[in-house]
Design an enzyme around this catalytic site. Structure first.
Site, PDB file in Angstrom:
ATOM      1  N   HIS A 206       0.804  -1.219   0.000  1.00 11.27           N
ATOM      2  CA  HIS A 206       0.000   0.000   0.000  1.00 11.27           C
ATOM      3  C   HIS A 206       0.842   1.275   0.000  1.00 11.27           C
ATOM      4  CE1 HIS A 206       0.530  -0.219   4.381  1.00 11.27           C
ATOM      5  NE2 HIS A 206       0.096   1.030   4.471  1.00 11.27           N
ATOM      6  N   HIS A 268       7.839  -2.005   2.096  1.00 13.92           N
ATOM      7  CA  HIS A 268       7.517  -0.584   1.942  1.00 13.92           C
ATOM      8  C   HIS A 268       8.766   0.275   1.656  1.00 13.92           C
ATOM      9  CE1 HIS A 268       3.740  -1.978   3.256  1.00 13.92           C
ATOM     10  NE2 HIS A 268       3.841  -1.737   4.552  1.00 13.92           N
ATOM     11  N   LYS A 413      16.162  22.189   1.734  1.00  9.23           N
ATOM     12  CA  LYS A 413      16.895  23.057   2.669  1.00  9.23           C
ATOM     13  C   LYS A 413      18.012  23.752   1.924  1.00  9.23           C
ATOM     14  CE  LYS A 413      15.778  20.416   6.609  1.00  9.23           C
ATOM     15  NZ  LYS A 413      15.041  20.251   7.475  1.00  9.23           N
TER      16      LYS A 413
HETATM   17  P1  NDP Z   1      -7.286 -10.530  10.533  1.00  8.83           P
HETATM   18  O1  NDP Z   1      -6.436 -11.263  11.499  1.00  8.83           O
HETATM   19  O2  NDP Z   1      -8.263  -9.537  11.043  1.00  8.83           O
HETATM   20  O3  NDP Z   1      -7.995 -11.645   9.652  1.00  8.83           O
HETATM   21  C1  NDP Z   1      -8.980 -11.383   8.659  1.00  8.83           C
HETATM   22  C2  NDP Z   1     -10.067 -12.428   8.760  1.00  8.83           C
HETATM   23  O4  NDP Z   1      -9.521 -13.709   8.451  1.00  8.83           O
HETATM   24  C3  NDP Z   1     -10.633 -12.553  10.168  1.00  8.83           C
HETATM   25  O5  NDP Z   1     -11.680 -11.653  10.377  1.00  8.83           O
HETATM   26  C4  NDP Z   1     -11.082 -13.993  10.214  1.00  8.83           C
HETATM   27  O6  NDP Z   1     -12.385 -14.050   9.652  1.00  8.83           O
HETATM   28  C5  NDP Z   1     -10.142 -14.704   9.265  1.00  8.83           C
HETATM   29  N1  NDP Z   1      -9.096 -15.401  10.025  1.00  8.83           N
HETATM   30  C6  NDP Z   1      -8.261 -14.885  10.954  1.00  8.83           C
HETATM   31  N2  NDP Z   1      -7.421 -15.831  11.413  1.00  8.83           N
HETATM   32  C7  NDP Z   1      -7.729 -16.959  10.757  1.00  8.83           C
HETATM   33  C8  NDP Z   1      -7.209 -18.273  10.787  1.00  8.83           C
HETATM   34  N3  NDP Z   1      -6.191 -18.603  11.578  1.00  8.83           N
HETATM   35  N4  NDP Z   1      -7.756 -19.199   9.979  1.00  8.83           N
HETATM   36  C9  NDP Z   1      -8.759 -18.860   9.149  1.00  8.83           C
HETATM   37  N5  NDP Z   1      -9.284 -17.619   9.078  1.00  8.83           N
HETATM   38  C10 NDP Z   1      -8.782 -16.683   9.856  1.00  8.83           C
HETATM   39  O7  NDP Z   1      -6.318  -9.875   9.450  1.00  8.83           O
HETATM   40  P2  NDP Z   1      -6.224  -8.380   8.962  1.00  8.83           P
HETATM   41  O8  NDP Z   1      -7.560  -7.940   8.505  1.00  8.83           O
HETATM   42  O9  NDP Z   1      -5.505  -7.588   9.952  1.00  8.83           O
HETATM   43  O10 NDP Z   1      -5.226  -8.533   7.717  1.00  8.83           O
HETATM   44  C11 NDP Z   1      -5.587  -9.225   6.542  1.00  8.83           C
HETATM   45  C12 NDP Z   1      -4.364  -9.360   5.648  1.00  8.83           C
HETATM   46  O11 NDP Z   1      -3.866  -8.068   5.347  1.00  8.83           O
HETATM   47  C13 NDP Z   1      -3.199 -10.117   6.294  1.00  8.83           C
HETATM   48  O12 NDP Z   1      -2.524 -10.830   5.307  1.00  8.83           O
HETATM   49  C14 NDP Z   1      -2.323  -9.005   6.841  1.00  8.83           C
HETATM   50  O13 NDP Z   1      -0.986  -9.415   6.935  1.00  8.83           O
HETATM   51  C15 NDP Z   1      -2.505  -7.946   5.774  1.00  8.83           C
HETATM   52  N6  NDP Z   1      -2.296  -6.578   6.254  1.00  8.83           N
HETATM   53  C16 NDP Z   1      -3.035  -6.076   7.300  1.00  8.83           C
HETATM   54  C17 NDP Z   1      -2.862  -4.788   7.719  1.00  8.83           C
HETATM   55  C18 NDP Z   1      -3.692  -4.215   8.840  1.00  8.83           C
HETATM   56  O14 NDP Z   1      -3.508  -3.026   9.136  1.00  8.83           O
HETATM   57  N7  NDP Z   1      -4.584  -4.966   9.454  1.00  8.83           N
HETATM   58  C19 NDP Z   1      -1.861  -3.891   7.074  1.00  8.83           C
HETATM   59  C20 NDP Z   1      -1.178  -4.506   5.959  1.00  8.83           C
HETATM   60  C21 NDP Z   1      -1.394  -5.801   5.590  1.00  8.83           C
HETATM   61  P3  NDP Z   1     -13.442 -15.201  10.001  1.00  8.83           P
HETATM   62  O15 NDP Z   1     -13.082 -15.768  11.319  1.00  8.83           O
HETATM   63  O16 NDP Z   1     -14.758 -14.492  10.002  1.00  8.83           O
HETATM   64  O17 NDP Z   1     -13.297 -16.147   8.877  1.00  8.83           O
HETATM   65  C1  BG6 Z   2       1.649  -2.446   7.379  1.00 10.43           C
HETATM   66  C2  BG6 Z   2       2.408  -3.053   8.525  1.00 10.43           C
HETATM   67  O1  BG6 Z   2       2.057  -2.995   6.178  1.00 10.43           O
HETATM   68  O2  BG6 Z   2       1.887  -1.046   7.368  1.00 10.43           O
HETATM   69  C3  BG6 Z   2       2.031  -2.403   9.841  1.00 10.43           C
HETATM   70  O3  BG6 Z   2       2.108  -4.443   8.574  1.00 10.43           O
HETATM   71  C4  BG6 Z   2       2.185  -0.903   9.763  1.00 10.43           C
HETATM   72  O4  BG6 Z   2       2.837  -2.924  10.879  1.00 10.43           O
HETATM   73  C5  BG6 Z   2       1.474  -0.365   8.538  1.00 10.43           C
HETATM   74  O5  BG6 Z   2       1.633  -0.346  10.934  1.00 10.43           O
HETATM   75  C6  BG6 Z   2       1.751   1.105   8.350  1.00 10.43           C
HETATM   76  O6  BG6 Z   2       0.947   1.606   7.340  1.00 10.43           O
HETATM   77  P1  BG6 Z   2       0.541   3.145   7.336  1.00 10.43           P
HETATM   78  O7  BG6 Z   2      -0.140   3.322   6.031  1.00 10.43           O
HETATM   79  O8  BG6 Z   2      -0.358   3.339   8.514  1.00 10.43           O
HETATM   80  O9  BG6 Z   2       1.802   3.892   7.478  1.00 10.43           O
END
Ligand code: NDP
Ligand code: BG6
Length: 513
Positions: A206, A268, A413
């Protein structure tokens, strides 16, 4: 189709290319885009993906016919999904008119389907629902995999059962992390390619969607004054700095398996570096830009252990408030050595950058939130005014600061004379502060990237060879850090980070900005 786009037909087109070509000719009113957010109950979906989709809708950037489906295991009705999503939507500060009405219209086009990520049957049911909404139009389908990486492959396998079956395209956005090292990343790519062609895979970083990162190429290639200076001849060092003023709160479980080098530097910061340092691309076409990024990444020296400093934040009490240590997080294993801070010196062994240190610094729980690129220029040879800076040459050099966030800005600067009868020198900023220059709110990175994925624009997504080159730089040192159980330098929560980062910079005659 290729001829129309001015490209040469060099190989037999793939099925995906045929589909892209066919959908190119279809009247946009006759086609529909279905966007499925896989992992819709999660943090990223709520925080970024749904709000970005709404912003695109508000701006009139989504096609006439579109449907959004949330997919996850959690049980939810359409109404419950809409209720969840509605809490995260926001209109831009400068565009509040019709806000509620637009939100209602948007939410009516959001639906939910509950299912397992590894169940082709559940995805087949989703496919049935998607078809009902598509109403026989040419169907284009975008899947956003917003789920933990260990279930990417299962989900990709299943999305093929609900891929577009007609002439429409199917694209899959894959979130980071793309593996933990070269081997796991290659295995992930191989597995993805069992079910998808490379041009269907949109690996998202992103940071590439952030306004000032996109502006890097404009700054370099459309301003005559910068490009001639952009080399070892005039640039002394480049600093890429990422800092957050909060810890891993809530994400410790994920973070501990990766650490700051994999979480921020390998993707990043390295992506910013590649855009900063690449040669001029042949054109602005995605492949031309990505070719240049791969070239510069492949010219880099793999990172050496002596060029890395790692740290981890410890608990700190300030103003009567106690901020927790990284290892106080209940999802972090006791005694974890995972770095929450790292500083590194990287080098590009090509004619343009030979000998110029590219210093990276990334950390959580530091004193402030900022992401910056700082370019320190060389000293002015034989500077007549050195004594005005107490002969401290570092104080007299020009510096270009590109502030990616917060308060997006470009600062140059320069030295100038203090007005008056005497002759005293001062340092001043030629400053482009975006908030002062532009009244329009800057779109979130996810808006740009989602729109690009819908439009099939791959420029801001990571190609697999780019990913291989990026991992090749970091994998050896990551292995060494883990095998040698390197103890991180502990720094207090909210501080400026470990002092070791200054020693590392000093080794290359650099002072952090
Ligand atoms: P979450 O941990 O919130 O997981 C997303 C959904 O996946 C959950 O709501 C759950 O839905 C399902 N889930 C979680 N754990 C498991 C498991 N062990 N097995 C099966 N299903 C599971 O993740 P995020 O939303 O934080 O992140 C999603 C992706 O984006 C990841 O790959 C993360 O690395 C990436 N990412 C996240 C960022 C952030 O700020 N959150 C920033 C950059 C990248 P349910 O139980 O309803 O199926
Ligand atoms: C994500 C990292 O890719 O970027 C996080 O997994 C981090 O650890 C985030 O906090 C930072 O993104 P931003 O856009 O808030 O600077």
């Amino acid at each position: 189709f290729k001829k129309l786009k001015g490209e040469l037909l060099t190989s037999v087109p793939s099925t995906q290319e045929f589909k892209e070509a066919a959908s190119f000719y279809v009247n946009k009113d006759e086609s529909t885009v279905s966007i499925t957010v896989v992992g819709a109950s999660g943090d990223l979906a709520k925080k970024k993906i749904f709000p970005a989709l709404f912003a695109l809708y508000y701006e009139g950037c989504l096609p006439k016919h579109f449907t959004i489906f949330g997919y996850a295991r959690s049980k939810m009705t359409d109404a419950e999904l809409r209720n969840m999503v509605s809490k995260t939507l926001n209109c831009r500060i400068d565009k509040r008119e019709n806000c509620d009405e637009k939100m209602d219209q948007f939410l009516k086009r959001c639906f939910y389907h509950s299912g397992q990520y590894d169940s082709p049957e559940n995805f087949a049911k989703l496919d049935k629902k998607l078809k009902e909404h598509e109403g026989g139009r040419v169907s284009n389908r975008l899947f956003y995999l917003s789920i933990p990486p260990n279930i990417f492959i299962d989900a990709v396998k299943c999305t093929s059962s609900s891929a577009s079956s007609g002439i429409g395209w199917t694209r899959v956005i894959v979130e980071k992390p793309f593996g933990r090292d070269s081997d796991s990343s290659a295995a992930l790519t191989k597995a993805l390619k069992q079910y998808l062609e490379e041009d269907q895979i949109f690996r998202i970083d992103h940071y590439l969607g952030k306004e000032l990162v996109e502006n890097l190429s404009v700054l370099r290639f459309s301003n005559l004054i910068f490009e001639p200076l952009w080399s070892r001849r005039y640039i002394r060092n480049v600093q890429l700095i990422f800092s957050e003023d909060f810890g891993t709160e809530g994400r410790g479980g994920y973070f501990d398996n990766y650490g700051i080098i994999r979480d921020i530097m390998q993707n990043h910061l390295l992506q910013i570096l590649a855009l900063f340092a690449m040669e001029t691309p042949v054109s602005l076409d995605a492949e031309d830009i990505r070719n240049e990024k791969v070239k510069v990444l492949r010219s880099m020296r793999p990172l050496q252990l002596e060029d890395v400093v790692v740290g981890q934040y410890k608990s700190h009490t300030k103003g009567g408030v106690t901020y927790p240590a990284y290892i106080d997080d209940s999802t972090v294993p006791k005694g974890s050595l995972t770095p929450t801070f790292a500083a590194a010196a990287l080098f590009i062994d090509n004619a343009r950058w030979d000998g110029v240190p590219f210093l990276m610094k990334a950390g959580k729980a530091l004193h402030k939130k900022r992401t910056e690129i700082r370019v320190q220029f060389r000293h002015v040879p034989g500077n007549l005014y050195n004594q005005d800076f107490g002969n401290d040459l570092d104080l007299a050099t020009n510096e270009l600061v590109i502030r990616v966030q917060p308060d997006e800005a470009i600062d140059l600067k320069i030295n100038n004379k203090v007005p008056g009868l005497g002759m005293r020198l001062d340092r001043s900023n030629l400053n482009l502060l975006y908030a002062a220059r532009y009244s329009k709110e800057i779109p979130d990175a996810y808006e740009r990237l989602l729109l690009d994925a819908i439009e099939g624009e791959r420029r801001l997504f990571i190609r697999s060879d780019e990913l291989d080159a990026a991992w090749a730089l970091f994998t050896p040192v990551l292995k060494e850090l883990e095998e040698k159980n390197v103890i991180p330098e502990y720094y207090p929560y909210g501080s400026r980070g470990p002092v070791g980062a200054h020693y590392l910079a000093a080794r290359y005659n650099v002072r952090w900005g």
